[in-house]
Design a protein around this motif. Structure first.
Motif, mmCIF file in Angstrom:
data_model
loop_
_atom_site.group_PDB
_atom_site.id
_atom_site.type_symbol
_atom_site.label_atom_id
_atom_site.label_comp_id
_atom_site.label_asym_id
_atom_site.label_seq_id
_atom_site.Cartn_x
_atom_site.Cartn_y
_atom_site.Cartn_z
ATOM 1 N N GLN A 235 -2.768 4.332 2.863
ATOM 2 C CA GLN A 235 -3.299 4.503 1.509
ATOM 3 C C GLN A 235 -3.551 5.976 1.197
ATOM 4 N N GLN A 236 -4.080 6.710 2.157
ATOM 5 C CA GLN A 236 -4.368 8.120 1.923
ATOM 6 C C GLN A 236 -3.104 8.888 1.564
ATOM 7 N N LYS A 237 -2.016 8.563 2.226
ATOM 8 C CA LYS A 237 -0.740 9.224 1.937
ATOM 9 C C LYS A 237 -0.242 8.854 0.545
ATOM 10 N N ALA A 238 -0.339 7.568 0.189
ATOM 11 C CA ALA A 238 0.094 7.128 -1.139
ATOM 12 C C ALA A 238 -0.749 7.798 -2.219
ATOM 13 N N LYS A 239 -2.027 7.957 -1.949
ATOM 14 C CA LYS A 239 -2.936 8.609 -2.906
ATOM 15 C C LYS A 239 -2.567 10.074 -3.080
ATOM 16 N N GLN A 240 -2.307 10.761 -1.977
ATOM 17 C CA GLN A 240 -1.932 12.180 -2.035
ATOM 18 C C GLN A 240 -0.641 12.382 -2.820
ATOM 19 N N ILE B 245 0.841 -1.206 0.000
ATOM 20 C CA ILE B 245 0.000 0.000 0.000
ATOM 21 C C ILE B 245 0.869 1.246 0.000
ATOM 22 N N GLU B 246 1.908 1.241 0.815
ATOM 23 C CA GLU B 246 2.821 2.397 0.911
ATOM 24 C C GLU B 246 3.436 2.729 -0.441
ATOM 25 N N LYS B 247 3.756 1.703 -1.215
ATOM 26 C CA LYS B 247 4.433 1.906 -2.494
ATOM 27 C C LYS B 247 3.466 2.176 -3.643
ATOM 28 N N GLY B 248 2.167 2.226 -3.330
ATOM 29 C CA GLY B 248 1.193 2.468 -4.384
ATOM 30 C C GLY B 248 1.010 1.291 -5.313
ATOM 31 N N LEU B 249 1.265 0.091 -4.819
ATOM 32 C CA LEU B 249 1.128 -1.123 -5.629
ATOM 33 C C LEU B 249 -0.139 -1.901 -5.293
ATOM 34 N N ALA B 250 -0.887 -1.446 -4.294
ATOM 35 C CA ALA B 250 -2.120 -2.120 -3.895
ATOM 36 C C ALA B 250 -3.074 -1.110 -3.284
ATOM 37 N N ARG B 251 -4.352 -1.438 -3.375
ATOM 38 C CA ARG B 251 -5.384 -0.648 -2.707
ATOM 39 C C ARG B 251 -5.872 -1.424 -1.484
ATOM 40 N N ILE C 77 -0.436 3.203 -8.666
ATOM 41 C CA ILE C 77 -1.835 3.019 -9.054
ATOM 42 C C ILE C 77 -2.628 4.316 -8.926
ATOM 43 N N TRP C 78 -2.140 5.233 -8.107
ATOM 44 C CA TRP C 78 -2.829 6.507 -7.905
ATOM 45 C C TRP C 78 -2.369 7.574 -8.896
ATOM 46 N N SER C 79 -1.425 7.225 -9.772
ATOM 47 C CA SER C 79 -0.904 8.200 -10.731
ATOM 48 C C SER C 79 -1.793 8.303 -11.978
ATOM 49 N N ILE C 80 -2.708 7.338 -12.162
ATOM 50 C CA ILE C 80 -3.608 7.339 -13.310
ATOM 51 C C ILE C 80 -5.000 7.733 -12.835
ATOM 52 N N GLU C 81 -5.480 8.856 -13.316
ATOM 53 C CA GLU C 81 -6.775 9.387 -12.896
ATOM 54 C C GLU C 81 -7.885 8.358 -13.096
ATOM 55 N N ASP D 150 17.155 17.750 -16.780
ATOM 56 C CA ASP D 150 16.594 18.334 -15.565
ATOM 57 C C ASP D 150 15.160 18.789 -15.812
ATOM 58 N N ARG D 151 14.281 18.537 -14.845
ATOM 59 C CA ARG D 151 12.872 18.900 -14.960
ATOM 60 C C ARG D 151 12.478 19.795 -13.803
ATOM 61 N N ASP D 152 11.480 20.677 -14.051
ATOM 62 C CA ASP D 152 10.900 21.449 -12.959
ATOM 63 C C ASP D 152 9.385 21.373 -13.070
ATOM 64 N N CYS D 153 8.669 22.000 -12.158
ATOM 65 C CA CYS D 153 7.212 21.840 -12.082
ATOM 66 C C CYS D 153 6.497 22.302 -13.343
ATOM 67 N N SER D 154 7.091 23.229 -14.085
ATOM 68 C CA SER D 154 6.447 23.728 -15.299
ATOM 69 C C SER D 154 6.398 22.683 -16.409
ATOM 70 N N ASP D 155 7.147 21.585 -16.251
ATOM 71 C CA ASP D 155 7.158 20.520 -17.257
ATOM 72 C C ASP D 155 5.972 19.571 -17.124
ATOM 73 N N PHE D 156 5.170 19.724 -16.056
ATOM 74 C CA PHE D 156 4.081 18.791 -15.794
ATOM 75 C C PHE D 156 2.736 19.495 -15.876
ATOM 76 N N SER D 157 1.725 18.745 -16.321
ATOM 77 C CA SER D 157 0.389 19.325 -16.477
ATOM 78 C C SER D 157 -0.453 19.228 -15.212
ATOM 79 N N SER D 158 -0.045 18.379 -14.277
ATOM 80 C CA SER D 158 -0.806 18.234 -13.026
ATOM 81 C C SER D 158 0.121 17.840 -11.890
ATOM 82 N N GLN D 159 -0.341 18.057 -10.674
ATOM 83 C CA GLN D 159 0.448 17.671 -9.499
ATOM 84 C C GLN D 159 0.635 16.160 -9.443
ATOM 85 N N LYS D 160 -0.399 15.414 -9.850
ATOM 86 C CA LYS D 160 -0.302 13.949 -9.830
ATOM 87 C C LYS D 160 0.788 13.460 -10.780
ATOM 88 N N GLU D 161 0.868 14.080 -11.955
ATOM 89 C CA GLU D 161 1.887 13.689 -12.924
ATOM 90 C C GLU D 161 3.283 13.975 -12.373
#
Length: 235
Positions: free
Chosen positions: A146-151, A121-127, A156-160, A192-203
């Motif tokens: 799970q709530q922390k992994a989701k946040q 659950i911690e690693k986002g590999l299970a619900r 598994i939480w990276s795909i809407e 190198d990447r920064d926040c402007s390279d992503f379309s959402s916080q989840k990504e």
């Protein structure tokens, strides 16, 4: 005197049983002989009995379901289980009900003192799933993890909408492993990447976790607060 000694011995035996000194009936020692998938394993108990175990309160994406495709992050969950558990000595902890309708042992599996169910659950590999009475002892603590992994948008939480948070639960059947790889391709250790390279916080969060998370953070996406949640200004 001999009779009195026998009585005292019996009393001592009852005390030891009551204190659990003769063994813990709520757990077993075992060796993992084969990993079936992320949440199901074959084990051999200390007495030589061979069993199939199903991890309590967790559900990983399918990899071998006869009617479903290989689901996103199912292979990663299975690979993590294989790497962590194969051939290892483990402890099987039981809740109130010991077996399911398929006669599998229902367990909280510990390896090297670590709760493996929880680590999935911690690693986002299970619900968190199948929270059915009376086997609910660790449900509350698992939901918090799970709530922390989701946040943090882990795996598994990276795909809407991938995780179906309804009564029947499960994962969206149309999100296959290969499709997910195409949609979430990246090179965490490339340019190198920064926040402007992503379309959402989840990504951004998914990228951050796959690049090593807080321990690595080669792109310095985690701000000065170092709370493990990146690019919080993104939608």
């Amino acid at each position: 005197m001999a009779r009195r000694g026998i009585v005292l011995s019996l009393l001592l035996l009852l005390v030891l049983v009551g204190c659990g000194e003769l063994g813990d009936a709520s757990s077993d020692k075992a060796v993992v002989t084969r990993v079936v998938d992320g949440d199901t394993m074959k084990v051999e108990l200390a007495d030589g009995t061979k069993e199939t175990v199903r991890l309590l309160l967790v559900d990983t994406p399918e990899t071998k379901h006869p009617e479903l495709p290989v689901q996103a992050f199912g292979p990663e969950a299975a690979a993590y289980a294989e790497e962590t558990l194969s051939g290892e000595n483990v402890t099987l902890h039981y809740d109130e009900s010991k077996r399911d309708t398929y006669d599998r042992l229902l367990v909280y599996l510990h390896v090297n003192g670590v709760d493996f169910n929880k680590s999935l659950i911690e690693k986002g590999l299970a619900r968190v799933a199948y929270v059915w009475e009376p086997n609910t002892e660790r449900a509350e603590s698992y939901y918090k993890v799970q709530q922390k992994a989701k946040q943090q948008g882990k795996r598994i939480w990276s795909i809407e909408g991938y995780v179906k948070e309804t009564e029947d639960g499960g994962f969206r059947k149309d999100v296959e492993a290969d499709k997910a790889k195409e949609e979430h391709s990246y090179d965490p250790f490339g340019a190198d990447r920064d926040c402007s390279d992503f379309s959402s916080q989840k990504e951004a969060q998914h990228f951050f976790q796959e690049a090593g998370g807080s321990k690595e953070d080669p792109h310095r996406l985690d701000g000065s607060d170092q709370d493990g949640i990146v690019c919080e200004g993104l939608p």
